[in-house]
Design a protein around this motif. Structure first.
Motif, PDB file in Angstrom:
ATOM      1  N   VAL A  57       0.816  -1.211   0.000  1.00  0.00           N
ATOM      2  CA  VAL A  57       0.000   0.000   0.000  1.00  0.00           C
ATOM      3  C   VAL A  57       0.853   1.265   0.000  1.00  0.00           C
ATOM      4  O   VAL A  57       2.017   1.245   0.375  1.00  0.00           O
ATOM      5  N   ILE A  58       0.243   2.344  -0.416  1.00  0.00           N
ATOM      6  CA  ILE A  58       0.781   3.693  -0.232  1.00  0.00           C
ATOM      7  C   ILE A  58      -0.199   4.400   0.692  1.00  0.00           C
ATOM      8  O   ILE A  58      -1.394   4.477   0.398  1.00  0.00           O
ATOM      9  N   ASN A  59       0.308   4.882   1.824  1.00  0.00           N
ATOM     10  CA  ASN A  59      -0.521   5.528   2.842  1.00  0.00           C
ATOM     11  C   ASN A  59      -1.694   4.662   3.282  1.00  0.00           C
ATOM     12  O   ASN A  59      -2.802   5.141   3.498  1.00  0.00           O
ATOM     13  N   GLY A  60      -1.440   3.369   3.392  1.00  0.00           N
ATOM     14  CA  GLY A  60      -2.451   2.458   3.899  1.00  0.00           C
ATOM     15  C   GLY A  60      -3.562   2.112   2.925  1.00  0.00           C
ATOM     16  O   GLY A  60      -4.524   1.455   3.299  1.00  0.00           O
ATOM     17  N   LYS A  61      -3.441   2.539   1.672  1.00  0.00           N
ATOM     18  CA  LYS A  61      -4.512   2.303   0.699  1.00  0.00           C
ATOM     19  C   LYS A  61      -3.981   1.559  -0.512  1.00  0.00           C
ATOM     20  O   LYS A  61      -2.868   1.799  -0.961  1.00  0.00           O
ATOM     21  N   GLN A  62      -4.821   0.697  -1.053  1.00  0.00           N
ATOM     22  CA  GLN A  62      -4.514   0.003  -2.292  1.00  0.00           C
ATOM     23  C   GLN A  62      -5.210   0.687  -3.452  1.00  0.00           C
ATOM     24  O   GLN A  62      -6.331   1.193  -3.314  1.00  0.00           O
ATOM     25  N   ALA A  63      -4.560   0.680  -4.609  1.00  0.00           N
ATOM     26  CA  ALA A  63      -5.172   1.117  -5.863  1.00  0.00           C
ATOM     27  C   ALA A  63      -4.529   0.278  -6.961  1.00  0.00           C
ATOM     28  O   ALA A  63      -3.417  -0.228  -6.794  1.00  0.00           O
ATOM     29  N   HIS A 155       3.770   4.902  -8.376  1.00  0.00           N
ATOM     30  CA  HIS A 155       3.747   3.499  -7.933  1.00  0.00           C
ATOM     31  C   HIS A 155       5.125   3.054  -7.491  1.00  0.00           C
ATOM     32  O   HIS A 155       6.125   3.704  -7.750  1.00  0.00           O
ATOM     33  N   CYS A 156       5.150   1.920  -6.804  1.00  0.00           N
ATOM     34  CA  CYS A 156       6.398   1.269  -6.464  1.00  0.00           C
ATOM     35  C   CYS A 156       6.924   0.613  -7.738  1.00  0.00           C
ATOM     36  O   CYS A 156       6.172  -0.038  -8.465  1.00  0.00           O
ATOM     37  N   HIS A 157       8.216   0.808  -8.000  1.00  0.00           N
ATOM     38  CA  HIS A 157       8.781   0.223  -9.206  1.00  0.00           C
ATOM     39  C   HIS A 157       9.312  -1.182  -8.980  1.00  0.00           C
ATOM     40  O   HIS A 157       9.928  -1.769  -9.859  1.00  0.00           O
ATOM     41  N   VAL A 158       9.078  -1.742  -7.787  1.00  0.00           N
ATOM     42  CA  VAL A 158       9.160  -3.192  -7.627  1.00  0.00           C
ATOM     43  C   VAL A 158       7.806  -3.642  -8.169  1.00  0.00           C
ATOM     44  O   VAL A 158       6.785  -3.549  -7.485  1.00  0.00           O
ATOM     45  N   VAL A 159       7.765  -4.030  -9.427  1.00  0.00           N
ATOM     46  CA  VAL A 159       6.521  -4.129 -10.183  1.00  0.00           C
ATOM     47  C   VAL A 159       5.490  -5.031  -9.514  1.00  0.00           C
ATOM     48  O   VAL A 159       4.298  -4.726  -9.523  1.00  0.00           O
ATOM     49  N   VAL A 160       5.926  -6.109  -8.883  1.00  0.00           N
ATOM     50  CA  VAL A 160       4.957  -6.976  -8.215  1.00  0.00           C
ATOM     51  C   VAL A 160       4.245  -6.217  -7.093  1.00  0.00           C
ATOM     52  O   VAL A 160       3.072  -6.478  -6.812  1.00  0.00           O
ATOM     53  N   HIS A 161       4.916  -5.259  -6.455  1.00  0.00           N
ATOM     54  CA  HIS A 161       4.255  -4.455  -5.427  1.00  0.00           C
ATOM     55  C   HIS A 161       3.169  -3.579  -6.047  1.00  0.00           C
ATOM     56  O   HIS A 161       2.079  -3.436  -5.480  1.00  0.00           O
ATOM     57  N   ALA A 162       3.451  -2.980  -7.195  1.00  0.00           N
ATOM     58  CA  ALA A 162       2.421  -2.194  -7.893  1.00  0.00           C
ATOM     59  C   ALA A 162       1.246  -3.095  -8.281  1.00  0.00           C
ATOM     60  O   ALA A 162       0.089  -2.715  -8.129  1.00  0.00           O
ATOM     61  N   ASP A 163       1.561  -4.295  -8.754  1.00  0.00           N
ATOM     62  CA  ASP A 163       0.498  -5.236  -9.122  1.00  0.00           C
ATOM     63  C   ASP A 163      -0.363  -5.619  -7.922  1.00  0.00           C
ATOM     64  O   ASP A 163      -1.532  -5.974  -8.088  1.00  0.00           O
ATOM     65  N   LEU A 164       0.222  -5.544  -6.716  1.00  0.00           N
ATOM     66  CA  LEU A 164      -0.513  -5.878  -5.492  1.00  0.00           C
ATOM     67  C   LEU A 164      -1.170  -4.661  -4.846  1.00  0.00           C
ATOM     68  O   LEU A 164      -1.647  -4.735  -3.717  1.00  0.00           O
ATOM     69  N   GLY A 165      -1.172  -3.511  -5.546  1.00  0.00           N
ATOM     70  CA  GLY A 165      -1.923  -2.348  -5.064  1.00  0.00           C
ATOM     71  C   GLY A 165      -1.117  -1.155  -4.622  1.00  0.00           C
ATOM     72  O   GLY A 165      -1.682  -0.179  -4.132  1.00  0.00           O
ATOM     73  N   MET A 166       0.208  -1.169  -4.771  1.00  0.00           N
ATOM     74  CA  MET A 166       1.041  -0.048  -4.323  1.00  0.00           C
ATOM     75  C   MET A 166       1.082   1.015  -5.433  1.00  0.00           C
ATOM     76  O   MET A 166       2.082   1.229  -6.109  1.00  0.00           O
ATOM     77  N   THR A 168      -0.847   4.993  -6.520  1.00  0.00           N
ATOM     78  CA  THR A 168      -1.683   6.140  -6.194  1.00  0.00           C
ATOM     79  C   THR A 168      -1.654   7.101  -7.378  1.00  0.00           C
ATOM     80  O   THR A 168      -0.932   6.881  -8.349  1.00  0.00           O
ATOM     81  N   LEU A 169      -2.429   8.159  -7.300  1.00  0.00           N
ATOM     82  CA  LEU A 169      -2.575   9.092  -8.421  1.00  0.00           C
ATOM     83  C   LEU A 169      -2.432  10.534  -7.963  1.00  0.00           C
ATOM     84  O   LEU A 169      -2.629  10.854  -6.802  1.00  0.00           O
TER      85      LEU A 169
END
Length: 173
Positions: A57-63, A155-166, A168-169
């Protein structure tokens, strides 16, 4: 983060979001104008309180990036922007300098990356590839100036982390 003596490991508390940031401004910037400043925590959360990581997450939220694409395809770009604003996505003016206080929290390596085509600076130096590394417990201040209007993906550029919701916009107009 806490160091509670309630019998639970520190990690359990952190997975439940028990951490925060303190930003200290110099006296000549008081009171601070924080409209273009953003604190972003990159970490993991325990959604079902079983003591293990369930989401990135980023700031406790998934997107999720695909949700943005689906929204734009369903509503068109202009209406999607209005919907995102209604959901609380921050809006900044093109040409403004933005400051991001980035914090890696938890047990994993993360990285911060913003799409938008603008160079990112840390300590006055341009960051190669606009990717800011965030080890566990690190804090970095990144700055950039908006030059392009649009919905900017962060997003997190550890791509699997982005795929798991890390993800934001940010909207630049």
């Amino acid at each position: 983060h806490c160091h509670s003596s309630d019998g639970h490991p520190i990690n359990v508390h952190m997975l439940q979001g028990l951490y925060g940031a303190i930003i200290v401004y110099p006296a000549d910037r008081w009171p601070p104008d924080t409209k273009n400043e953003f604190v972003q925590f990159f970490g993991e959360v325990d959604l079902n309180l079983d003591g293990t990581r369930d989401a990135q997450v980023i700031n406790g939220k998934q997107a999720f990036e695909h949700d943005l694409l689906n929204l734009i395809n369903a509503q068109g770009y202009a209406q999607a922007v209005q919907t995102l604003k209604g959901l609380g996505v921050p809006t900044v003016a093109v040409g403004e300098e933005l400051t991001f206080y980035l914090i890696g929290i938890g047990n994993e390596y993360h990285s911060w990356h913003m799409h938008g085509g603008n160079p990112v600076f840390v300590n006055g130096q341009a960051v190669e590839g606009d990717v800011v590394p965030l080890g566990s417990g690190t804090a970095v201040t990144a700055r950039l100036r908006t030059t392009n209007p649009g919905i900017w993906l962060i997003h997190c550029h550890v791509v699997v982390h982005a795929d798991l919701g890390m993800v934001t916009l940010l909207i630049a107009e």
